[in-house]
Design a protein around this motif. Structure first.
Motif, PDB file in Angstrom:
ATOM      1  N   ARG A 120      61.894 100.461 -64.393  1.00 24.12           N
ATOM      2  CA  ARG A 120      62.439  99.223 -63.733  1.00 24.12           C
ATOM      3  C   ARG A 120      63.075  99.752 -62.307  1.00 24.12           C
ATOM      4  O   ARG A 120      63.193 100.816 -61.672  1.00 24.12           O
ATOM      5  CB  ARG A 120      63.966  99.122 -64.522  1.00 24.12           C
ATOM      6  CG  ARG A 120      63.947  98.340 -65.840  1.00 24.12           C
ATOM      7  CD  ARG A 120      65.197  98.092 -66.482  1.00 24.12           C
ATOM      8  NE  ARG A 120      65.060  97.479 -67.672  1.00 24.12           N
ATOM      9  CZ  ARG A 120      64.899  95.992 -67.956  1.00 24.12           C
ATOM     10  NH1 ARG A 120      64.730  95.494 -66.628  1.00 24.12           N
ATOM     11  NH2 ARG A 120      64.741  95.396 -68.940  1.00 24.12           N
ATOM     12  N   ARG A 121      63.178  98.591 -61.539  1.00 21.76           N
ATOM     13  CA  ARG A 121      63.373  98.569 -60.160  1.00 21.76           C
ATOM     14  C   ARG A 121      64.873  98.770 -59.769  1.00 21.76           C
ATOM     15  O   ARG A 121      65.715  98.285 -60.310  1.00 21.76           O
ATOM     16  CB  ARG A 121      62.932  97.167 -59.581  1.00 21.76           C
ATOM     17  CG  ARG A 121      63.363  96.988 -57.857  1.00 21.76           C
ATOM     18  CD  ARG A 121      62.718  95.663 -57.310  1.00 21.76           C
ATOM     19  NE  ARG A 121      63.411  95.572 -56.088  1.00 21.76           N
ATOM     20  CZ  ARG A 121      62.537  95.368 -55.151  1.00 21.76           C
ATOM     21  NH1 ARG A 121      61.313  95.508 -55.287  1.00 21.76           N
ATOM     22  NH2 ARG A 121      62.925  95.003 -53.803  1.00 21.76           N
ATOM     23  N   ILE A 122      64.981  99.762 -58.658  1.00 19.59           N
ATOM     24  CA  ILE A 122      66.295  99.643 -58.215  1.00 19.59           C
ATOM     25  C   ILE A 122      66.594  99.098 -56.890  1.00 19.59           C
ATOM     26  O   ILE A 122      65.713  99.201 -55.810  1.00 19.59           O
ATOM     27  CB  ILE A 122      66.643 101.211 -57.901  1.00 19.59           C
ATOM     28  CG1 ILE A 122      66.516 102.143 -59.130  1.00 19.59           C
ATOM     29  CG2 ILE A 122      68.067 101.492 -56.968  1.00 19.59           C
ATOM     30  CD1 ILE A 122      66.581 103.555 -58.989  1.00 19.59           C
ATOM     31  N   SER A 123      67.480  98.097 -56.636  1.00 12.84           N
ATOM     32  CA  SER A 123      67.573  97.348 -55.668  1.00 12.84           C
ATOM     33  C   SER A 123      68.885  97.608 -54.836  1.00 12.84           C
ATOM     34  O   SER A 123      69.757  97.773 -55.522  1.00 12.84           O
ATOM     35  CB  SER A 123      67.465  95.876 -55.831  1.00 12.84           C
ATOM     36  OG  SER A 123      66.361  95.204 -56.472  1.00 12.84           O
ATOM     37  N   ARG A 124      68.736  97.951 -53.578  1.00 11.40           N
ATOM     38  CA  ARG A 124      70.101  98.123 -52.780  1.00 11.40           C
ATOM     39  C   ARG A 124      70.695  96.783 -52.869  1.00 11.40           C
ATOM     40  O   ARG A 124      70.444  95.615 -53.117  1.00 11.40           O
ATOM     41  CB  ARG A 124      69.572  98.471 -51.320  1.00 11.40           C
ATOM     42  CG  ARG A 124      68.917  99.783 -51.266  1.00 11.40           C
ATOM     43  CD  ARG A 124      68.759 100.211 -49.795  1.00 11.40           C
ATOM     44  NE  ARG A 124      67.915 101.368 -49.705  1.00 11.40           N
ATOM     45  CZ  ARG A 124      66.695 101.365 -49.459  1.00 11.40           C
ATOM     46  NH1 ARG A 124      66.057 100.363 -49.321  1.00 11.40           N
ATOM     47  NH2 ARG A 124      66.153 102.785 -49.289  1.00 11.40           N
ATOM     48  N   PRO A 125      72.220  96.891 -52.383  1.00 14.89           N
ATOM     49  CA  PRO A 125      72.789  95.716 -52.306  1.00 14.89           C
ATOM     50  C   PRO A 125      72.317  94.369 -51.509  1.00 14.89           C
ATOM     51  O   PRO A 125      72.511  93.275 -51.803  1.00 14.89           O
ATOM     52  CB  PRO A 125      74.199  96.140 -51.604  1.00 14.89           C
ATOM     53  CG  PRO A 125      74.353  97.698 -52.085  1.00 14.89           C
ATOM     54  CD  PRO A 125      72.871  97.997 -52.023  1.00 14.89           C
ATOM     55  N   ASP A 126      71.556  94.687 -50.486  1.00 19.93           N
ATOM     56  CA  ASP A 126      70.956  93.594 -49.825  1.00 19.93           C
ATOM     57  C   ASP A 126      69.662  93.236 -50.265  1.00 19.93           C
ATOM     58  O   ASP A 126      68.952  92.303 -49.934  1.00 19.93           O
ATOM     59  CB  ASP A 126      70.747  93.853 -48.168  1.00 19.93           C
ATOM     60  CG  ASP A 126      69.758  95.252 -48.226  1.00 19.93           C
ATOM     61  OD1 ASP A 126      69.438  95.791 -49.277  1.00 19.93           O
ATOM     62  OD2 ASP A 126      69.449  95.804 -47.198  1.00 19.93           O
ATOM     63  N   ILE A 183      62.781 103.430 -58.169  1.00 21.55           N
ATOM     64  CA  ILE A 183      62.452 102.702 -59.433  1.00 21.55           C
ATOM     65  C   ILE A 183      63.127 104.105 -60.457  1.00 21.55           C
ATOM     66  O   ILE A 183      63.278 105.252 -60.051  1.00 21.55           O
ATOM     67  CB  ILE A 183      61.167 102.719 -59.774  1.00 21.55           C
ATOM     68  CG1 ILE A 183      60.191 103.999 -59.522  1.00 21.55           C
ATOM     69  CG2 ILE A 183      60.525 101.540 -58.823  1.00 21.55           C
ATOM     70  CD1 ILE A 183      58.792 103.722 -60.140  1.00 21.55           C
ATOM     71  N   VAL A 184      63.643 103.328 -61.651  1.00 20.88           N
ATOM     72  CA  VAL A 184      63.805 104.338 -62.846  1.00 20.88           C
ATOM     73  C   VAL A 184      62.591 104.448 -63.792  1.00 20.88           C
ATOM     74  O   VAL A 184      62.135 103.217 -64.019  1.00 20.88           O
ATOM     75  CB  VAL A 184      65.159 104.019 -63.436  1.00 20.88           C
ATOM     76  CG1 VAL A 184      65.485 104.950 -64.514  1.00 20.88           C
ATOM     77  CG2 VAL A 184      65.929 104.229 -62.454  1.00 20.88           C
ATOM     78  N   VAL A 185      62.140 105.332 -64.032  1.00 24.98           N
ATOM     79  CA  VAL A 185      60.926 105.420 -64.690  1.00 24.98           C
ATOM     80  C   VAL A 185      61.002 106.344 -66.097  1.00 24.98           C
ATOM     81  O   VAL A 185      61.650 107.394 -65.983  1.00 24.98           O
ATOM     82  CB  VAL A 185      59.704 105.926 -64.165  1.00 24.98           C
ATOM     83  CG1 VAL A 185      58.326 106.274 -64.953  1.00 24.98           C
ATOM     84  CG2 VAL A 185      59.145 105.152 -62.760  1.00 24.98           C
ATOM     85  N   GLY A 186      60.741 106.029 -67.184  1.00 21.03           N
ATOM     86  CA  GLY A 186      60.656 106.820 -68.487  1.00 21.03           C
ATOM     87  C   GLY A 186      59.053 106.809 -69.082  1.00 21.03           C
ATOM     88  O   GLY A 186      58.328 105.956 -69.001  1.00 21.03           O
ATOM     89  N   THR A 187      58.801 108.104 -69.226  1.00 21.76           N
ATOM     90  CA  THR A 187      57.122 108.167 -70.000  1.00 21.76           C
ATOM     91  C   THR A 187      57.206 108.437 -71.327  1.00 21.76           C
ATOM     92  O   THR A 187      58.185 108.996 -71.893  1.00 21.76           O
ATOM     93  CB  THR A 187      56.620 109.210 -69.250  1.00 21.76           C
ATOM     94  OG1 THR A 187      57.133 110.343 -69.473  1.00 21.76           O
ATOM     95  CG2 THR A 187      56.341 109.079 -67.707  1.00 21.76           C
TER      96      THR A 187
END
Length: 515
Positions: free
Chosen positions: A163-169, A175-179
């Protein structure tokens, strides 16, 4: 009297034997249908069980990713002690069997947090597909990657959920990744009893194979786009059909479903031989008893009946073979010419227009020389499939005219309708994206000639064929991969009105084996 007229005994014996045989056949057909229904129920139950297990585990793992993202939003996270920070970020789901690690990567693909190591292990994933997809798009959501060999210490082939990590702007912040190890799917599949010839496969919606039973490491990661079975898988959320997987040549009954909200397709298949193995055994016993009883009543009547039945079946098969092209399943040229004469006479009586398409595969000799005759046969089958998919109106006829040429007969169809259908077929063939480096278009294409008999411009059915043939050669001379219409004063391409430039290059996919 019976001695003088033995035919009465034979006639009575045939009626009696036929009645017994009819009852036995009806019972066997019902038993065969029951065997198929039981097998179908079993497959549906297995596929539902697999779907729920996979969906549940993916949902749990996705919740872990979301929990990590929630933890990252804690303002005082970096001020916590490493052990406390690990507990805040990572729950215990990642330690489950076959679950790999949870990672947080920064915007450059470097490890920022690691569920299994503090300080985190040092490696970079900027080259991975799951990183690139999340980096380049804000709205991907949960992304399931293609199989890969992890860069961490675990060396089992895995897939990644990210899943993507987006900054406030709104900019990309990592990203957060699980395998998940593919061994999970391998063990899940092995726990299902599908018989000696059964198969099961899990693939991404883009055609990438994740796991298949029977297991073959070489199959993991291959792409099935363009194969016959995959083309059926993506047409609807779930379904079933009889098909033959070219990977092993086994005829199977397939049940498939797309897993919940995830981009995954699961198919479960039973070999038709396994489906009917018990039925065949019982049918053999019942058939033997019936045969013995019929032989007791009158051996000659049974022999005559069997011989007559075999002869009739052979004649039907020969009749069908005489009308059908063995490779493509379309009508052959002889059948086409018979239908052409019939439709010509009908069109003349009723004053209807009669249109014909003559289709030729572009640069087919070069395709055969480059890829071999087996690939050439597959290409002809693909073209025939495109034609058959578009020629659906009752009364329309599609046929293999000879070699790499095909013909379509369209009763009560004017030139505009015929031209439109021709363009649909041309586009459908090109959309198969069969690689053909010897072609100027880089993929397999067809050229088409269209001729319409309306009024007195074309006087005979043979003239109609010649007109379509002339238009076809005009299409060839004009650069191929186009449709040309016959005119008494010359042929006109549909591209002459609104030319559509082809792209300089097209992504191509070779014909490949499916599951």
């Amino acid at each position: 009297m019976v001695t003088r007229r033995p035919n009465i005994v034979i006639a009575i014996s045939i009626v009696l034997a036929s009645a017994i045989l009819a009852i036995a056949v009806w019972v066997l057909v019902q038993m065969r249908d029951d065997a198929l229904r039981r097998a179908q129920d079993s497959v549906f139950n297995v596929s539902l069980l697999i779907e729920r297990d996979v969906s549940r585990n993916l949902e749990i793992f996705d919740l872990s990713l979301r929990a990590v993202m929630d933890g990252l939003n804690q303002p005082d996270l970096m001020e916590l002690k490493p052990q406390t920070r690990q507990m805040v970020l990572f729950d215990g789901s990642a330690s489950a069997k076959d679950m790999g690690s949870l990672f947080v990567f920064d915007e450059n693909g470097n490890v920022k947090f690691d569920s299994q190591a503090s300080p985190p292990r040092d490696f970079n994933v900027a080259d991975r597909d799951y990183f690139k997809v999340q980096r380049d798009s804000r709205n991907v959501g949960l992304y399931i990657s293609r199989p890969f060999m992890p860069k961490a210490r675990h060396k089992d082939i895995s897939i990644a959920l990210s899943r993507r990590i987006s900054r406030p702007d709104g900019s990309f912040g990592g990203i957060v990744v699980g395998t998940i190890r593919l061994a999970y799917f391998h063990r899940l599949f092995d726990g299902m009893n599908l018989g000696p010839g059964g198969s099961m496969a899990l693939m991404l919606r883009d055609g990438t194979m994740l796991m298949r039973r029977p297991y073959d490491p070489a199959i993991v990661g291959i792409n099935l786009t363009g194969t016959a079975n995959y083309s059926r898988f993506i047409t609807q959320p779930s379904g079933d059909f009889f098909g033959t997987a070219s990977i092993d040549g086994v005829e199977r009954w397939y049940a498939f479903r797309q897993i919940d909200m995830y981009p995954l397709i699961l198919d479960v298949a039973l070999s038709t031989r396994d489906i009917y193995v018990e039925w065949r055994h019982r049918a053999w016993i019942i058939g033997s008893l019936i045969a013995a009883l019929d032989a007791t009543i009158i051996a000659l009547a049974i022999l005559f009946s069997n011989q007559l039945r075999r002869r009739r079946e052979a004649e039907d098969e020969l009749r069908e073979l005489a009308r059908t092209d063995g490779l493509t399943g379309l009508n052959n040229r002889r059948t086409f010419e018979e239908l052409l004469d019939e439709e010509w006479r009908r069109a003349q009586r009723n004053g209807w227009p009669l249109s014909m398409l003559l289709i030729d595969v572009d640069s087919f000799k070069g395709f055969n020389d480059l890829y071999g005759h087996s690939a050439g046969d597959d290409a002809l089958i693909a073209v025939a499939h495109s034609i058959a998919q578009n020629v659906r109106r009752p009364g329309d006829t599609a046929a293999r005219f000879g070699g790499e040429e095909f013909a379509v007969l369209l009763p009560d169809t004017d030139e505009a309708g015929a031209t439109s259908l021709a363009e649909q077929i041309r586009a459908a063939v090109q959309a198969h994206q069969v690689r053909h480096v010897a072609s100027s278009h880089h993929v397999l294409t067809v050229s088409m000639g269209v001729a319409t008999a309306q009024g007195n411009a074309i006087a005979t059915s043979r003239a109609l064929v010649n007109a379509a043939d002339g238009a076809l050669y005009e299409a060839k001379d004009a650069g191929r991969n186009r449709v040309m219409c016959y005119r008494a004063a010359g042929n006109v391409s549909i591209d002459d009105v609104a030319p559509a430039a082809l792209p300089d290059s097209l992504p191509t996919t070779e014909l490949r084996s499916d599951t």
